[in-house]
Write a protein that holds these residues in place. Sequence first.
Motif, mmCIF file in Angstrom:
data_model
loop_
_atom_site.group_PDB
_atom_site.id
_atom_site.type_symbol
_atom_site.label_atom_id
_atom_site.label_comp_id
_atom_site.label_asym_id
_atom_site.label_seq_id
_atom_site.Cartn_x
_atom_site.Cartn_y
_atom_site.Cartn_z
ATOM 1 N N HIS A 6 6.037 -19.276 -109.236
ATOM 2 C CA HIS A 6 6.038 -17.844 -109.529
ATOM 3 C C HIS A 6 4.799 -17.461 -110.349
ATOM 4 O O HIS A 6 4.152 -16.443 -110.077
ATOM 5 C CB HIS A 6 7.299 -17.453 -110.301
ATOM 6 C CG HIS A 6 8.523 -17.327 -109.462
ATOM 7 N ND1 HIS A 6 8.689 -16.310 -108.541
ATOM 8 C CD2 HIS A 6 9.652 -18.083 -109.403
ATOM 9 C CE1 HIS A 6 9.868 -16.444 -107.950
ATOM 10 N NE2 HIS A 6 10.472 -17.509 -108.458
ATOM 11 N N ARG A 7 4.476 -18.259 -111.335
ATOM 12 C CA ARG A 7 3.349 -17.944 -112.213
ATOM 13 C C ARG A 7 2.006 -18.052 -111.500
ATOM 14 O O ARG A 7 1.031 -17.407 -111.900
ATOM 15 C CB ARG A 7 3.356 -18.884 -113.416
ATOM 16 C CG ARG A 7 4.419 -18.570 -114.454
ATOM 17 C CD ARG A 7 4.467 -19.633 -115.534
ATOM 18 N NE ARG A 7 3.127 -19.955 -116.031
ATOM 19 C CZ ARG A 7 2.820 -21.064 -116.688
ATOM 20 N NH1 ARG A 7 3.754 -21.977 -116.927
ATOM 21 N NH2 ARG A 7 1.593 -21.277 -117.101
ATOM 22 N N HIS A 59 4.512 -9.729 -114.313
ATOM 23 C CA HIS A 59 3.334 -8.858 -114.371
ATOM 24 C C HIS A 59 2.100 -9.735 -114.440
ATOM 25 O O HIS A 59 2.175 -10.912 -114.814
ATOM 26 C CB HIS A 59 3.403 -7.885 -115.557
ATOM 27 C CG HIS A 59 3.355 -8.558 -116.900
ATOM 28 N ND1 HIS A 59 4.482 -8.783 -117.648
ATOM 29 C CD2 HIS A 59 2.314 -9.044 -117.635
ATOM 30 C CE1 HIS A 59 4.151 -9.372 -118.784
ATOM 31 N NE2 HIS A 59 2.844 -9.551 -118.800
ATOM 32 N N VAL A 60 0.974 -9.183 -114.069
ATOM 33 C CA VAL A 60 -0.269 -9.953 -114.049
ATOM 34 C C VAL A 60 -0.625 -10.400 -115.464
ATOM 35 O O VAL A 60 -0.527 -9.625 -116.424
ATOM 36 C CB VAL A 60 -1.415 -9.117 -113.442
ATOM 37 C CG1 VAL A 60 -2.742 -9.874 -113.529
ATOM 38 C CG2 VAL A 60 -1.113 -8.780 -111.993
ATOM 39 N N SER A 61 -1.035 -11.647 -115.599
ATOM 40 C CA SER A 61 -1.389 -12.201 -116.905
ATOM 41 C C SER A 61 -2.594 -11.481 -117.496
ATOM 42 O O SER A 61 -3.650 -11.395 -116.864
ATOM 43 C CB SER A 61 -1.687 -13.697 -116.780
ATOM 44 O OG SER A 61 -2.163 -14.208 -118.009
ATOM 45 N N SER A 82 -5.302 -13.570 -111.382
ATOM 46 C CA SER A 82 -4.721 -14.230 -110.210
ATOM 47 C C SER A 82 -3.419 -14.961 -110.531
ATOM 48 O O SER A 82 -2.887 -15.679 -109.690
ATOM 49 C CB SER A 82 -5.725 -15.228 -109.632
ATOM 50 O OG SER A 82 -6.064 -16.221 -110.589
ATOM 51 N N SER A 83 -2.901 -14.783 -111.753
ATOM 52 C CA SER A 83 -1.648 -15.427 -112.137
ATOM 53 C C SER A 83 -0.742 -14.421 -112.826
ATOM 54 O O SER A 83 -1.167 -13.320 -113.188
ATOM 55 C CB SER A 83 -1.914 -16.623 -113.060
ATOM 56 O OG SER A 83 -2.561 -16.200 -114.252
ATOM 57 N N SER A 84 0.497 -14.817 -113.016
ATOM 58 C CA SER A 84 1.501 -13.892 -113.550
ATOM 59 C C SER A 84 2.205 -14.440 -114.777
ATOM 60 O O SER A 84 2.254 -15.658 -114.999
ATOM 61 C CB SER A 84 2.561 -13.571 -112.481
ATOM 62 O OG SER A 84 2.032 -12.782 -111.446
ATOM 63 N N VAL A 85 2.774 -13.525 -115.538
ATOM 64 C CA VAL A 85 3.679 -13.852 -116.640
ATOM 65 C C VAL A 85 5.084 -13.446 -116.203
ATOM 66 O O VAL A 85 5.285 -12.360 -115.655
ATOM 67 C CB VAL A 85 3.287 -13.090 -117.925
ATOM 68 C CG1 VAL A 85 4.332 -13.297 -119.014
ATOM 69 C CG2 VAL A 85 1.912 -13.539 -118.408
ATOM 70 N N ILE A 86 6.051 -14.321 -116.430
ATOM 71 C CA ILE A 86 7.429 -14.051 -116.024
ATOM 72 C C ILE A 86 8.162 -13.295 -117.122
ATOM 73 O O ILE A 86 8.226 -13.742 -118.266
ATOM 74 C CB ILE A 86 8.169 -15.363 -115.704
ATOM 75 C CG1 ILE A 86 7.518 -16.046 -114.491
ATOM 76 C CG2 ILE A 86 9.647 -15.101 -115.435
ATOM 77 C CD1 ILE A 86 8.130 -17.402 -114.154
ATOM 78 N N GLU A 87 8.710 -12.143 -116.762
ATOM 79 C CA GLU A 87 9.520 -11.350 -117.688
ATOM 80 C C GLU A 87 10.986 -11.772 -117.613
ATOM 81 O O GLU A 87 11.644 -11.958 -118.632
ATOM 82 C CB GLU A 87 9.389 -9.865 -117.349
ATOM 83 C CG GLU A 87 7.966 -9.327 -117.464
ATOM 84 C CD GLU A 87 7.825 -7.930 -116.880
ATOM 85 O OE1 GLU A 87 8.815 -7.420 -116.298
ATOM 86 O OE2 GLU A 87 6.733 -7.346 -116.993
ATOM 87 N N GLY A 115 20.051 -10.683 -116.794
ATOM 88 C CA GLY A 115 20.550 -11.103 -118.095
ATOM 89 C C GLY A 115 22.041 -11.377 -118.069
ATOM 90 O O GLY A 115 22.525 -12.359 -118.654
ATOM 91 N N LEU A 116 22.804 -10.527 -117.380
ATOM 92 C CA LEU A 116 24.242 -10.733 -117.265
ATOM 93 C C LEU A 116 24.559 -12.009 -116.489
ATOM 94 O O LEU A 116 25.477 -12.758 -116.850
ATOM 95 C CB LEU A 116 24.884 -9.529 -116.577
ATOM 96 C CG LEU A 116 24.974 -8.249 -117.406
ATOM 97 C CD1 LEU A 116 25.373 -7.071 -116.522
ATOM 98 C CD2 LEU A 116 25.971 -8.413 -118.564
#
Length: 256
Positions: free
Chosen positions: A103-104, A129-131, A138-143, A197-198
């Motif tokens: 994913h990242r 969202h984009v890092s 070209s990589s992402s941060v996972i929320e 979250g649930l």
Amino acid sequence: MSDVSAGRSAAILLGLPDTARLRQRVTKRMLAAQFEEQSPADARLINKAVHSAWVSGMLRPSTIQVSAYEDDERAITDIPVLDISLADKVTGSKRNRVIELIHRSMARPVVLLVSMPDGTEILSLALTHVSRTDPTRSSSVIEEHLIVPTDQIAPGSLHLERLDRSNMWALYRDLARTAAADGHPASAALQADAAIGLRRQLTELEAEMVKLLREAGQAKNTQHRIDLRIQSKQTRAKIDRVRGLLYRPDHNDDRP
């Protein structure tokens, strides 16, 4: 081990139209390339843990008639749909780490259908969202990250025509929201991040319940056994509350 290319694909799970379906192999080197310089240990893990990978679909405005999306944190013009098969003995924390890394490694949301060594399948979705620290963007941060067994998801509930088609980001978020509730979200007001979250709370509470019941059955001290049963009753009440927030009232949930 069976290859995901011969089994069910994420394209089928999503009910993709022919225009959005592909069958393109992805090499382990391609998946690991993002990490080879700054995190070689992660690159080695991907190379070791992934048995095979295929692109089974590509969601684009031209293939699914849903408009692109852009804001300050993401630009979504396409969403890859991947089938990943993991190598033998890859379980637990290593499995989750590999999935997270995939994913990242992309600057966009991705749909992952992961085939486990024991033959089970899990669906992985991540709100990203984009890092901001990646100069190449070209990589992402996972929320938020969701992993659910596919055999718990109501058949057809993740088909694209049933989801929010306002834009690509709305579509992906609705996919995550629906998958988190096994195809039976409590209401249209339930948002994706809240649903994830649930689902996480529910998984943790159910694991706690199993542990309490096991310990109660093994307890030799009467008072300790009573205390454990009281705790299990309290945990059951929490489980019922979370299920009520996550699932539709008419959803018949057979899980213990």
